[in-house]
Motif scaffolding. Structure first.
Motif: not given
Length: 119
Positions: A59, A89, A53-55, A35
């Motif tokens: 995202s 985030s 936040r995901t990559l 993340r």
């Protein structure tokens, strides 16, 4: 192969004036998904990671919380109560000892949510 966590520990030696870095192993236990823009704090020998936040192109905001134990060098996913902050985030987190209630406390503040900026 997936993306791994990179934890570096700096050993500060103010007497000799020589500092050194050490890479910590991160494969033990249940590590968080990779993340960005997560909140991070420490409490005694624990490092606490929340949300982020995901990559990638699609995202998504996350709302999970993990601890990394510096003594055992192990990740652990922490359960959360039903009433918890929304996924976010770019937020801040601090921890301290709550002497009145005799327990450690972590406080989250701000960040980006699905509704925009939070206070």
């Amino acid at each position: 192969t997936g993306v791994a966590w990179l934890l570096l520990l700096v050993m500060l030696n103010s007497v000799a004036g020589e500092n050194s870095w050490k890479r910590l192993p991160t494969e033990m236990g249940t590590p968080p998904r990779p993340r960005v823009e997560m909140a991070f704090t420490s409490y005694k020998d624990l490092l606490i990671v929340h949300g982020g936040r995901t990559l990638g192109v699609n995202s998504a905001l996350m709302n999970d919380i993990y601890e990394y134990n510096l003594t055992t060098q192990t990740w652990k996913h922490l359960p959360q109560p039903a009433s918890r902050p929304s996924p976010r985030s770019r937020h801040a987190m601090v921890s301290y000892d709550d002497f009145e209630h005799q327990k450690p406390v972590a406080i989250l503040f701000g960040g980006d949510t699905l509704e925009g900026f939070s206070d």
